[in-house]
Enzyme design. Sequence first.
Site, PDB file in Angstrom:
ATOM      1  N   ASN A 176       0.781  -1.368   0.138  1.00 31.22           N
ATOM      2  CA  ASN A 176      -0.058   0.072  -0.004  1.00 31.22           C
ATOM      3  C   ASN A 176       0.970   1.302   0.061  1.00 31.22           C
ATOM      4  O   ASN A 176       2.078   1.317  -0.181  1.00 31.22           O
ATOM      5  CB  ASN A 176      -1.315  -0.102   1.298  1.00 31.22           C
ATOM      6  CG  ASN A 176      -0.283  -0.122   2.722  1.00 31.22           C
ATOM      7  OD1 ASN A 176       0.877   0.631   2.574  1.00 31.22           O
ATOM      8  ND2 ASN A 176      -0.987  -1.352   3.313  1.00 31.22           N
ATOM      9  N   ASP A 183      -4.667  -6.096   3.989  1.00 25.09           N
ATOM     10  CA  ASP A 183      -5.695  -6.684   3.944  1.00 25.09           C
ATOM     11  C   ASP A 183      -5.429  -8.079   4.137  1.00 25.09           C
ATOM     12  O   ASP A 183      -6.489  -9.026   4.613  1.00 25.09           O
ATOM     13  CB  ASP A 183      -7.225  -5.859   4.448  1.00 25.09           C
ATOM     14  CG  ASP A 183      -7.423  -4.838   4.915  1.00 25.09           C
ATOM     15  OD1 ASP A 183      -6.856  -4.716   5.814  1.00 25.09           O
ATOM     16  OD2 ASP A 183      -7.320  -3.660   4.069  1.00 25.09           O
ATOM     17  N   LYS A 223       9.558 -16.511 -10.405  1.00 22.14           N
ATOM     18  CA  LYS A 223       9.328 -16.106 -10.580  1.00 22.14           C
ATOM     19  C   LYS A 223       8.308 -16.180 -12.143  1.00 22.14           C
ATOM     20  O   LYS A 223       7.901 -16.468 -13.217  1.00 22.14           O
ATOM     21  CB  LYS A 223      10.421 -14.593 -11.260  1.00 22.14           C
ATOM     22  CG  LYS A 223       9.708 -13.031 -12.153  1.00 22.14           C
ATOM     23  CD  LYS A 223      10.628 -12.595 -13.413  1.00 22.14           C
ATOM     24  CE  LYS A 223       9.758 -11.366 -13.777  1.00 22.14           C
ATOM     25  NZ  LYS A 223      10.822 -10.986 -14.716  1.00 22.14           N
ATOM     26  N   PHE A 256      -5.209   2.782  14.533  1.00 19.74           N
ATOM     27  CA  PHE A 256      -5.044   3.706  13.030  1.00 19.74           C
ATOM     28  C   PHE A 256      -6.534   3.019  12.252  1.00 19.74           C
ATOM     29  O   PHE A 256      -6.329   2.422  12.126  1.00 19.74           O
ATOM     30  CB  PHE A 256      -3.978   4.358  12.772  1.00 19.74           C
ATOM     31  CG  PHE A 256      -3.119   5.365  13.300  1.00 19.74           C
ATOM     32  CD1 PHE A 256      -3.271   6.371  12.759  1.00 19.74           C
ATOM     33  CD2 PHE A 256      -2.387   4.826  14.681  1.00 19.74           C
ATOM     34  CE1 PHE A 256      -1.636   7.350  12.912  1.00 19.74           C
ATOM     35  CE2 PHE A 256      -1.734   5.743  14.636  1.00 19.74           C
ATOM     36  CZ  PHE A 256      -1.940   7.320  14.668  1.00 19.74           C
ATOM     37  N   LYS A 282     -14.909   0.621  14.540  1.00 20.49           N
ATOM     38  CA  LYS A 282     -13.480   0.073  14.993  1.00 20.49           C
ATOM     39  C   LYS A 282     -12.838  -0.283  15.925  1.00 20.49           C
ATOM     40  O   LYS A 282     -12.039  -1.267  16.263  1.00 20.49           O
ATOM     41  CB  LYS A 282     -11.677   0.516  14.144  1.00 20.49           C
ATOM     42  CG  LYS A 282     -12.185  -0.041  12.167  1.00 20.49           C
ATOM     43  CD  LYS A 282     -11.517   1.007  11.543  1.00 20.49           C
ATOM     44  CE  LYS A 282     -11.337  -0.007  10.126  1.00 20.49           C
ATOM     45  NZ  LYS A 282      -9.788   1.168   9.021  1.00 20.49           N
ATOM     46  N   LYS A 294     -12.131  -3.510  17.780  1.00 23.96           N
ATOM     47  CA  LYS A 294     -11.600  -4.590  17.974  1.00 23.96           C
ATOM     48  C   LYS A 294     -10.723  -4.203  19.378  1.00 23.96           C
ATOM     49  O   LYS A 294      -9.370  -4.287  20.159  1.00 23.96           O
ATOM     50  CB  LYS A 294     -10.092  -3.657  16.957  1.00 23.96           C
ATOM     51  CG  LYS A 294     -10.641  -3.861  15.694  1.00 23.96           C
ATOM     52  CD  LYS A 294      -9.671  -2.958  14.603  1.00 23.96           C
ATOM     53  CE  LYS A 294      -9.855  -3.231  13.056  1.00 23.96           C
ATOM     54  NZ  LYS A 294      -9.545  -4.376  12.445  1.00 23.96           N
TER      55      LYS A 294
END
Length: 354
Positions: free
Chosen positions: A165, A234, A244, A278, A292, A296
């Site tokens: 990300n 995720d 490869k 976060f 969240k 959590k």
Amino acid sequence: FISPITFQTLTGFPARTDLFGNWSKNYIPHIGNAQWADAVVVIPATANIIGKIACGIADDLLTATIAAVTVPVILAPSMNSAMYENPIVQKNIAFLRQHGYYFAEPAWGRLACGTEGRGRLAPVEDIVAFLEKVLTLQDDLSSLKFLITAGGTREPIDPVRYISNRSSGKMGYALAEAARRRGASVTLVSAPTCLSPPPGVRVVHVESALDMLKACEEHFVDADVLIMAAAVADYTPENYRRQKIKKGQGVPEINLKPTPDIVKELSGQRKAQFIVGFAAETDDLEYNARQKIIDKDLDLIVANDINKGIFGSDNTWISLLDRQGVIARYSDISKKEAAEIILSTVAERLSDRN
């Protein structure tokens, strides 16, 4: 105007004005000043001195001293409101904030030029109170052990490719650096970044979400505070290709599976640790953050509005929430400033616990 002799008489200390005066084999004025001081306060801080410090100019005793200090520097701006609002002056102030300088904000009122506006020197009692606050921050976390995560994990597809990300790791590194400066013992579990390790911080380098989970589990048991600033992928490929994937073999089909929810797993293992999560969101920022924090089992959550282009930036937009709702919102502040705000909130909550 007040002469140097007035300052010397009132303070009992020499009033130094000359960069090249009183040098000796064992004493260089600006280095001696920098090593002696616990903090530096510039009152008043003009547009000129702010600009010189921002550009790294050190052509007089004050700017040379500031260039050499490793202690907090507080600037108290005082100037005409048009000068204060000048985009170049504001850019210099923002730049210095990003590099850890503090500002005692100017007041609104009648200015020396006869007009009214923002730019009047803050009241001296406010500047003193601000200085005390800054100095208090230096050791307020000295008895605590922090476990902080940073960066974006990489989920390998083959020896060349991976899923990741846009996280730069800047927020997590700013938190680790600030916590260490405020006296905490800090372990930073870092996914790959281009950042240099903060001084005095123990850094554990990891690649994948599973690597990060294992490292966090190892250090969580001894931690007082966990701050999950990392952007953990995720999903990860179900099957890692040991060779490869060749372009000529056609478009590959890559099946994904969920990665471990690190903060949720750690919150289930907690004893008395304070846990900060976060949330990076494109929509319904605070609603999703509230979900969240409950799901959590967090003590605090930092919600990031990623529509503001925060990835890779030195600045951020955040909302702080606890189980009761929004505590505060901050727009376009440096990530270093955000780190101080988050840590101060953690310190306050821990103090309330005790």
